[in-house]
Each structure stands twice: as structure tokens, then as C-alpha cells.
Write a protein that holds these residues in place. Sequence first.
Motif, PDB file in Angstrom:
ATOM      1  N   ILE A  22      69.649 -15.903 -15.673  1.00  0.00           N
ATOM      2  CA  ILE A  22      70.719 -15.325 -16.370  1.00  0.00           C
ATOM      3  C   ILE A  22      71.772 -15.036 -15.514  1.00  0.00           C
ATOM      4  O   ILE A  22      71.674 -14.323 -14.557  1.00  0.00           O
ATOM      5  CB  ILE A  22      70.337 -14.201 -17.423  1.00  0.00           C
ATOM      6  CG1 ILE A  22      69.408 -14.613 -18.424  1.00  0.00           C
ATOM      7  CG2 ILE A  22      71.388 -13.607 -18.035  1.00  0.00           C
ATOM      8  CD1 ILE A  22      69.804 -15.349 -19.659  1.00  0.00           C
ATOM      9  N   LYS A  23      73.093 -15.405 -15.801  1.00  0.00           N
ATOM     10  CA  LYS A  23      74.184 -14.832 -14.936  1.00  0.00           C
ATOM     11  C   LYS A  23      75.378 -14.247 -15.659  1.00  0.00           C
ATOM     12  O   LYS A  23      76.070 -13.497 -15.153  1.00  0.00           O
ATOM     13  CB  LYS A  23      74.792 -16.245 -14.376  1.00  0.00           C
ATOM     14  CG  LYS A  23      74.040 -17.158 -13.395  1.00  0.00           C
ATOM     15  CD  LYS A  23      74.854 -18.323 -12.778  1.00  0.00           C
ATOM     16  CE  LYS A  23      73.863 -19.158 -11.861  1.00  0.00           C
ATOM     17  NZ  LYS A  23      74.709 -20.460 -11.103  1.00  0.00           N
ATOM     18  N   GLU A  24      75.232 -14.609 -17.119  1.00  0.00           N
ATOM     19  CA  GLU A  24      76.477 -13.864 -17.797  1.00  0.00           C
ATOM     20  C   GLU A  24      75.670 -13.191 -18.922  1.00  0.00           C
ATOM     21  O   GLU A  24      74.630 -13.762 -19.352  1.00  0.00           O
ATOM     22  CB  GLU A  24      77.238 -14.829 -18.327  1.00  0.00           C
ATOM     23  CG  GLU A  24      78.301 -15.790 -17.260  1.00  0.00           C
ATOM     24  CD  GLU A  24      79.086 -14.752 -16.216  1.00  0.00           C
ATOM     25  OE1 GLU A  24      79.569 -13.646 -16.780  1.00  0.00           O
ATOM     26  OE2 GLU A  24      79.563 -15.134 -15.302  1.00  0.00           O
ATOM     27  N   THR A  26      76.441 -13.583 -21.958  1.00  0.00           N
ATOM     28  CA  THR A  26      76.502 -14.681 -23.050  1.00  0.00           C
ATOM     29  C   THR A  26      75.186 -15.743 -22.826  1.00  0.00           C
ATOM     30  O   THR A  26      75.280 -16.703 -23.368  1.00  0.00           O
ATOM     31  CB  THR A  26      77.381 -15.148 -23.466  1.00  0.00           C
ATOM     32  OG1 THR A  26      78.281 -15.680 -22.600  1.00  0.00           O
ATOM     33  CG2 THR A  26      78.362 -13.983 -24.077  1.00  0.00           C
ATOM     34  N   ASP A  27      74.440 -15.638 -21.724  1.00  0.00           N
ATOM     35  CA  ASP A  27      73.857 -16.586 -21.292  1.00  0.00           C
ATOM     36  C   ASP A  27      72.097 -16.607 -21.990  1.00  0.00           C
ATOM     37  O   ASP A  27      71.870 -15.559 -22.353  1.00  0.00           O
ATOM     38  CB  ASP A  27      73.294 -16.742 -19.934  1.00  0.00           C
ATOM     39  CG  ASP A  27      74.299 -17.269 -18.990  1.00  0.00           C
ATOM     40  OD1 ASP A  27      75.303 -17.787 -19.494  1.00  0.00           O
ATOM     41  OD2 ASP A  27      74.193 -17.005 -17.715  1.00  0.00           O
ATOM     42  N   ARG A 137      69.605 -23.274 -18.396  1.00  0.00           N
ATOM     43  CA  ARG A 137      70.715 -22.127 -18.618  1.00  0.00           C
ATOM     44  C   ARG A 137      71.649 -22.814 -19.566  1.00  0.00           C
ATOM     45  O   ARG A 137      72.231 -23.485 -19.421  1.00  0.00           O
ATOM     46  CB  ARG A 137      71.203 -21.683 -17.249  1.00  0.00           C
ATOM     47  CG  ARG A 137      72.173 -20.619 -17.343  1.00  0.00           C
ATOM     48  CD  ARG A 137      73.027 -20.129 -16.420  1.00  0.00           C
ATOM     49  NE  ARG A 137      74.199 -19.311 -16.657  1.00  0.00           N
ATOM     50  CZ  ARG A 137      75.220 -19.827 -16.280  1.00  0.00           C
ATOM     51  NH1 ARG A 137      75.407 -20.912 -15.978  1.00  0.00           N
ATOM     52  NH2 ARG A 137      76.527 -19.252 -16.487  1.00  0.00           N
ATOM     53  N   PRO A 139      75.073 -21.228 -21.216  1.00  0.00           N
ATOM     54  CA  PRO A 139      76.163 -20.583 -21.341  1.00  0.00           C
ATOM     55  C   PRO A 139      76.438 -20.563 -22.737  1.00  0.00           C
ATOM     56  O   PRO A 139      76.438 -21.433 -23.352  1.00  0.00           O
ATOM     57  CB  PRO A 139      77.268 -21.111 -20.511  1.00  0.00           C
ATOM     58  CG  PRO A 139      76.549 -22.403 -19.493  1.00  0.00           C
ATOM     59  CD  PRO A 139      75.333 -22.831 -20.298  1.00  0.00           C
ATOM     60  N   GLN A 140      77.405 -19.305 -23.193  1.00  0.00           N
ATOM     61  CA  GLN A 140      77.966 -19.405 -24.430  1.00  0.00           C
ATOM     62  C   GLN A 140      76.723 -19.399 -25.639  1.00  0.00           C
ATOM     63  O   GLN A 140      77.034 -19.962 -26.540  1.00  0.00           O
ATOM     64  CB  GLN A 140      79.009 -20.281 -24.709  1.00  0.00           C
ATOM     65  CG  GLN A 140      80.103 -20.332 -23.707  1.00  0.00           C
ATOM     66  CD  GLN A 140      80.907 -18.963 -23.502  1.00  0.00           C
ATOM     67  OE1 GLN A 140      80.986 -18.233 -24.747  1.00  0.00           O
ATOM     68  NE2 GLN A 140      81.112 -18.654 -22.316  1.00  0.00           N
TER      69      GLN A 140
END
Length: 393
Positions: A22-24, A26-27, A137, A139-140
Motif C-alpha cells: 500500500i502506497k496511497e 486509496t490503494d 497493487r 490504485p484508486q
Amino acid sequence: MKAVTWHGKRDIRVKEVADPIIKEPTDAIIKVTTTAICGSDLHLYEIMGPFIGEGDVLGHEAMGIVEEVGPEVSHIEPGDRVVVPFNISCGRCHMCGLKLFAQCETTQVRDHGMGAALFGYTRLYGEVPGGQAEYLRVPQAHFGPIKVPEGPPDERFVYLSDVLPTAWQAVQYADIPDVGSVAVFGLGPIGQMSGRIAKHLGHRVIGIDAVPERLEMARRHGIEIIDSSAVRDVPEAVRELTGGRGTDSVIDAVGMEAHGSPVAKLTQTITGLLPDALAAPLMTNAGVDRLAALHQCVDAVRRGGTISVSGVYGGMADPMPMLRMFDKGVTMRMGQAHVRRWTNDLMPLVADDSDPLGVMDLATHRLPLDQAPHGYEIFQKKRDGAIKILLNP
């Protein structure tokens, strides 16, 4: 984890790469249970090398089980079964508000002047690690992943990632009149499903291809077929079946790899042999597509008809028969599929145990992830009856 990685033209390898994290907020992290090789992946295999980094993880058709979510992801949770759309969209921006999810302004790759980011598809589309891997992964993930019910096999739902929404959009963009006719050029996975969807919606469908296994698959789903290797003039064969006019609409499900374009084929071959520093600007600024199928579409559609292009093209200066198109008064629509736009139309059909679109009769090969290089080879060379290949990590 194991992942399918790119190492050069026709050089696909399954390698160990770092697990995604997880980086963000919203991930999400998905444990992939089924992924697929798309016809668009063959462009990476053959042509698009100047825009790919060695070791990039490929694949944009994946589904699986949610392992972990970021703090801003609430509509899915660990343990949920989900399909991941191939384009990455936020669901909140102006373009997403217009349901043009493939043009999402949050993920547009502005450095290259391109639309929404895609999984596993070159620097032009964000160089996001793809889904031909054990883990992905996403995103969004507050918007993208589509929950699907437990129970039925993955094969019922995995095509919601790309094949089905692309085919549904192709039919919608074709604007076929009520009880009208459509010719589908190219009977790969998108062409097969475009034909079945159009027939399901009550239209007459004529499918065109030269590969016997593809023609047979279309035939058993009630589609009229034209074997392009057995006729001298394909558009004329279409007109002969339609009172001399041509079909009301045409779907181009072929794209840049069409046969019958020797000059463009030579250009593609030469481009593939050049160093990346020379090949990239050539592809960015020149006409490098094989346009035989698209020209036939223009010829085969009736006057005042509509051409829907779902096949991928990559050239920036391709010659088009503008006089012919203008004189015939044709309409042309095209573009990446806005996956989430069509989910509500498609979900009842794939969840129906009667399988009205025949999704269980599309995959011809089901391989472990380790055999992905073999899958790419037989798909690209149209060997062993390969029409659609699913991979299981």
C-alpha cells in the motif's frame, strides 16, 4: 512474488519481483486468482518495446481476493472477491462525472499526452505494474474494483476487466439500428464477444476472420461468417449478403496487427529492429499501423453507417481514406473502454447461470502463470487453436 515480466521483443519471462505494498490511502492489494493475456499484450510482445522498461510487469485483465485496503477504501474489504478494470480511474473528476472513465483526469499520463493510466501497459499509460502476477497493487481502489458474488468460477467474471466492457462499448458505439446488421472484422476475444452481444441485442451479425478455430467458435454462437482467406474481396462479400448496400454498422476488432498491409508490416519490422532512442520518435510521429482491416471496414459499411473501432492502433500519422469516408457519410467512434460505465449492463448477464453471452466458451487455454511465455507464443502465432488464454497464479 512471481510475475510475468518484459525483457525484449518476444522475450517474456516469469520472474521473482517484490511484493506490492500500500502506497496511497486509496490503494488496495489483491491476491490474483485468475488473469488473462489480452490481444493488446501482443503489441507489447511485438511492437511497443521502445516504451517499456526491462522487467516491467505485464497484464491488465485480473481478478482475485482483496488482501488489504488503504484507509480511504470503504466499498471493498479483505476477503472480498473482485474484478479489476484495466483502466485506472478515480470516479470523482470531471471526465469520470461524464462516465468517460478511460479519460480520468486524476490518472491521465500528461507527460505523454495520454488518457487514464492502465495496468501493465508501457510508460505511455503510466508504467503501472500489471496483473499477470501473484499479487496486484490497485490504485484508486476506492472506485475501481468490482465486487462479484462467491460461488461461480472466475471464468464467469474475469472478462469484466476488459473483454466484455470493450465489446459492449464497441456495440454501443456502432449505433446499430433496431433489427439492423453489423459486420465484425476480427474474431479474437473482442470480436467474438462483440458479435455475441450484438446478437443478444437482436441484431444480425456477420463475422470476418481467416482463422478456422475463430470462425467455428463464432458459428456455434449463431453468427454468420465470412472466411476472409476464401474470398477475393471481403467488402464485396459483405455487400452480397446485405442486398448490395453493406451492413448498417461495422466493428473493427482487429487493430494495428491486420494482415494485408505489406508496407506497414515492413515499417513495423524495421521499427522493431531500431534502438529505442530511434524507434520511439518514429512510432510517435509516423504511420506504422497495418490499416487493411480498417480500410475494409470503410468499404463494407453502408452509406450513412457507423464504424466502431475497438482494435488498438499506435501510429500518429496513419493515412486514412478521407474522401471515401466523407463521400459515404460514415460516422466513426473509437477509444479505450470506459469499463465501469458498462458494469451494470453486463453484471446480470455474467451472473445468469444460463450464460447468455457464452462466457464459458471463450477461453481455449488455461495455464499456470509459469507457462505464460508459452501462452504468449501460441497466442501471437495463432497456434494450437489459441483464442483466449487464462493464467492462474
